[in-house]
Design a protein around this motif. Structure first.
Motif, short mmCIF file in Angstrom:
data_model
loop_
_atom_site.label_atom_id
_atom_site.label_comp_id
_atom_site.label_asym_id
_atom_site.label_seq_id
_atom_site.Cartn_x
_atom_site.Cartn_y
_atom_site.Cartn_z
N GLY A 1 5.70 7.84 -8.72
CA GLY A 1 4.78 8.98 -8.68
C GLY A 1 5.31 10.17 -7.90
O GLY A 1 4.67 11.22 -7.88
N SER B 1 0.82 -1.20 0.00
CA SER B 1 0.00 0.00 0.00
C SER B 1 0.86 1.25 0.00
O SER B 1 0.60 2.21 -0.72
CB SER B 1 -0.92 -0.02 1.22
N ALA B 2 1.89 1.25 0.82
CA ALA B 2 2.79 2.40 0.89
C ALA B 2 3.48 2.64 -0.45
O ALA B 2 3.64 3.77 -0.89
CB ALA B 2 3.82 2.21 1.99
N LYS C 1 -8.05 4.27 -12.03
CA LYS C 1 -6.82 4.77 -11.39
C LYS C 1 -6.16 3.60 -10.66
O LYS C 1 -6.37 3.42 -9.45
CB LYS C 1 -7.14 5.91 -10.42
N PRO C 2 -5.41 2.78 -11.39
CA PRO C 2 -4.79 1.61 -10.74
C PRO C 2 -3.88 2.01 -9.59
O PRO C 2 -3.73 1.27 -8.62
CB PRO C 2 -4.03 0.94 -11.88
N PHE C 3 -3.27 3.15 -9.71
CA PHE C 3 -2.50 3.76 -8.62
C PHE C 3 -2.96 5.21 -8.52
O PHE C 3 -3.37 5.79 -9.52
CB PHE C 3 -0.99 3.71 -8.89
N PRO C 4 -2.86 5.83 -7.36
CA PRO C 4 -3.35 7.20 -7.25
C PRO C 4 -2.63 8.18 -8.17
O PRO C 4 -3.17 9.24 -8.46
CB PRO C 4 -3.09 7.54 -5.78
N PHE C 5 -1.44 7.84 -8.63
CA PHE C 5 -0.68 8.77 -9.47
C PHE C 5 -0.84 8.43 -10.96
O PHE C 5 -0.13 8.99 -11.79
CB PHE C 5 0.80 8.76 -9.08
N LEU D 1 1.08 4.26 -2.93
CA LEU D 1 0.86 5.68 -2.70
C LEU D 1 2.13 6.50 -2.88
O LEU D 1 2.15 7.68 -2.60
CB LEU D 1 0.32 5.91 -1.29
N PHE E 1 2.17 10.16 -13.21
CA PHE E 1 3.35 10.79 -12.63
C PHE E 1 4.44 9.73 -12.54
O PHE E 1 4.17 8.54 -12.38
CB PHE E 1 3.06 11.31 -11.21
N PHE E 2 5.66 10.14 -12.62
CA PHE E 2 6.75 9.16 -12.44
C PHE E 2 7.81 9.72 -11.52
O PHE E 2 7.72 10.87 -11.09
CB PHE E 2 7.36 8.76 -13.78
N LEU F 1 -3.84 14.43 -12.87
CA LEU F 1 -4.67 15.05 -11.83
C LEU F 1 -6.11 15.26 -12.26
O LEU F 1 -6.96 15.56 -11.43
CB LEU F 1 -4.10 16.42 -11.45
N GLU G 1 -13.55 1.13 -6.29
CA GLU G 1 -12.15 1.49 -6.42
C GLU G 1 -11.41 0.42 -7.23
O GLU G 1 -11.55 -0.76 -6.95
CB GLU G 1 -11.53 1.60 -5.03
N PRO G 2 -10.67 0.79 -8.27
CA PRO G 2 -10.25 2.13 -8.69
C PRO G 2 -11.02 2.67 -9.90
O PRO G 2 -10.42 3.37 -10.71
CB PRO G 2 -8.79 1.90 -9.04
N TRP H 1 -9.84 14.36 -14.34
CA TRP H 1 -10.71 13.21 -14.55
C TRP H 1 -11.06 13.03 -16.02
O TRP H 1 -11.74 12.06 -16.37
CB TRP H 1 -11.99 13.37 -13.74
#
Lengths: 162, 365
Positions: free
Chosen positions: B58, B38-39, B331-335, B42, B364-365, B168, B301-302, B170
């Motif tokens: 991200g 999880s960490a 959004k597979p990952f929040p970024f 994110l 984001f990378f 960022l 989610e997601p 939608w």
């Protein structure tokens, strides 16, 4: 007389049931009366023992509030995402889980190159870090704290999984 | 043929909207996720660390004691409309350089590679490629109430212009009023800003002015000679915020005045965002104004659904435009975001058909 007395008792019971039903209906559906709460203890170095409000803590963890009253830079410490402490804290303080909060930090990262608070992986790690850094603030679920840290706020959060 | 395909995809999206379990579904029970996984998802835990050099997905590559972070985002885009008949582009590669070694100071640069590669039925090439120093500023924090930003920065008008990065947003396509020429995307000058606690939230202010010409030689840019503006936003944590902006701009001694209002509400399973811009003055043939209302719903989610209505009344004799958008986002990952959307407009703008199907992948990378 016994009949009347018996009738009054039944009437009382009916009123009692109606009142109970009314109270139960008035409760929020998502939060049963008997739901337990967990307490999140926000801790700081003993030099920073003055109590904080929930608004202060939210502003600190959103990096809206950056400095202690003496001008020193606040160092906010999060628990790692996915941990119970983090999710309880995030939901109680921001009204959103840590995954949704990542959207907020994505915006801050893009807008100003700012990063979210650093994370530590256990209550004990947070306690030890805060005890050793006069500018740090953290939170723990444990009640087992000694005088190496000061509890500056206690936040009650629903115990069910956020 | 294009119209048939467009209608077919529109119908498919409508069926998806109707059949989605959004209305009835309870939020999924919190999965007993691995903390480490999880960490990492994110961007809080590094997936690569060599001594003091760490890479967080991200959040960029942090070069330890130098205080330098190298990050950015990329966007790949595809669209199908009656005009384009299918187009694919490696749309953006933006690189951030963030320096935050010195207390109370941060410097940010954003270098933009745009339209790196475009492919359509007619051609494949790099003819539209452009390089730009999109942002370059220093931020000095005197106190929480007083910060100073100097250089090239995003013009703080409304809400969307401050989230002009595809991971960022939608939707693949930005609202027409943000895209049209109400104001310049960036300001080259100075901004004084800050925030102060007010009740349960924070009141943010910004006063900004452009008095320098942009570095970029982009021929599409027609920056005003001078601008001055102010923005006030009340921010109640991440749950909701609302704001007002005013900007006056001068170009060859002709002035325009812009007013903007925005509001955003972010409950746990969605988002509602609205903006309104109005602009008049001697620099325009007549007042122009526009608005949009956008809603986002977390289905599970997601996965998210998004819908938007836009209205734009351009200056001059041109007729107003109504625009509708329906789409889906993962959004597979929040970024990271994968988006697909269908956009319908009741008329064209300057001869450009605004409708079509748009899809993108951004991270984001």
């Amino acid at each position: 007389m016994p009949t009347r007395g018996h009738g009054a008792s039944r009437s009382d019971r009916t009123i009692g049931r109606l009142l109970l039903a009314a109270v139960l209906c008035a409760l929020p559906a998502s939060r049963p009366l008997w739901a337990a709460e967990v307490e999140i203890r926000v801790i700081a170095h003993p030099r920073r023992a003055a109590a904080l409000t929930a608004v202060d803590v939210r502003a600190i963890y959103l990096k809206q509030k950056l400095y202690w009253a003496d001008g020193q830079t606040l160092v906010a410490i999060n628990r790692e995402s996915g941990s119970q402490a983090r999710e309880h804290f995030s939901t109680a303080v921001f009204g959103q889980g840590s995954r949704r909060m990542a959207d907020y930090w994505n915006r801050r990262y893009f807008d100003a190159g700012e990063f979210p608070p650093a994370t530590l992986a256990s209550d004990d790690a947070v306690r030890r870090f805060v005890a050793s850094n006069p500018n740090a603030i953290g939170y723990v679920l444990t009640r087992d704290l000694d005088e190496s840290v000061a509890v500056v706020l206690v936040i009650a959060a629903p115990s069910e999984a956020p | 043929m294009g119209r048939v395909v467009r209608r077919g995809i529109g119908l498919l999206l409508a069926v998806c909207l109707v059949c989605s379990p959004a209305g009835a579904a309870e939020p999924p029970a919190a999965a007993p996720a691995s903390d480490a996984a999880s960490a990492t998802a994110l961007g809080e835990a590094p997936i690569l660390a060599v001594g003091p050099i760490e890479y967080r997905p991200g959040r960029g590559l942090h070069l330890g004691p130098t205080g330098l972070t190298i990050g950015g985002f990329t966007n790949v885009k595809a669209e199908y409309s009656d005009e384009s008949h299918g187009e694919f582009s490696l749309d953006l590669l933006n690189v951030f350089l963030i320096f935050d070694k010195i207390p109370h100071f941060r410097a940010v640069a954003e270098l933009q590679l745009k339209d790196i590669l475009t492919a359509s039925k007619e051609s494949v090439g790099t003819a539209d490629f452009a390089f730009d120093v999109r942002r370059l500023f220093g931020d000095v924090t005197v106190t929480e109430e007083l910060r100073i930003r100097a250089g090239i920065f995003l013009t703080p008008v409304g809400y969307w212009n401050l989230i002009l990065a595809p991971p960022l947003t939608w939707t693949t396509e930005i609202p027409l009023i943000v895209e049209e020429t109400f104001f310049q995307e960036t300001t080259t000058g100075v901004m004084v800003y800050g925030a102060a606690q007010l009740g349960p939230g924070y009141l943010n202010y910004a006063a900004f002015s452009q008095f320098l010409q942009p570095l970029s030689d982009d021929p599409d840019l027609d920056p005003p000679d001078n601008t001055a503006g102010a923005r006030l936003v009340y921010d109640s944590g991440p749950a909701w915020s609302a704001g007002l902006t005013f900007q006056a701009a001068e170009k060859t001694s002709r002035w325009t005045q812009l007013g903007a209002v925005h509001a955003i509400w972010q409950p746990r399973r969605g988002e509602v965002l609205a903006e309104f811009y109005a602009q008049g003055g001697e620099g325009l043939p007549s007042t122009q104004w526009g608005t949009y209302l956008q809603g986002v719903l977390e289905v599970r989610e997601p996965f998210y659904l998004v819908g938007r209505y836009e209205y734009y009344d351009p200056p001059g004799a041109a007729a107003p435009i109504n625009l509708f958008l329906a789409g889906a986002v993962a959004k597979p990952f929040p970024f990271m975001a994968v988006k697909v959307e269908y956009r319908y407009a009741d008329r064209s703008l300057d001869g450009d058909d605004l409708g079509g199907v748009f899809a993108s992948f951004s991270t984001f990378f």
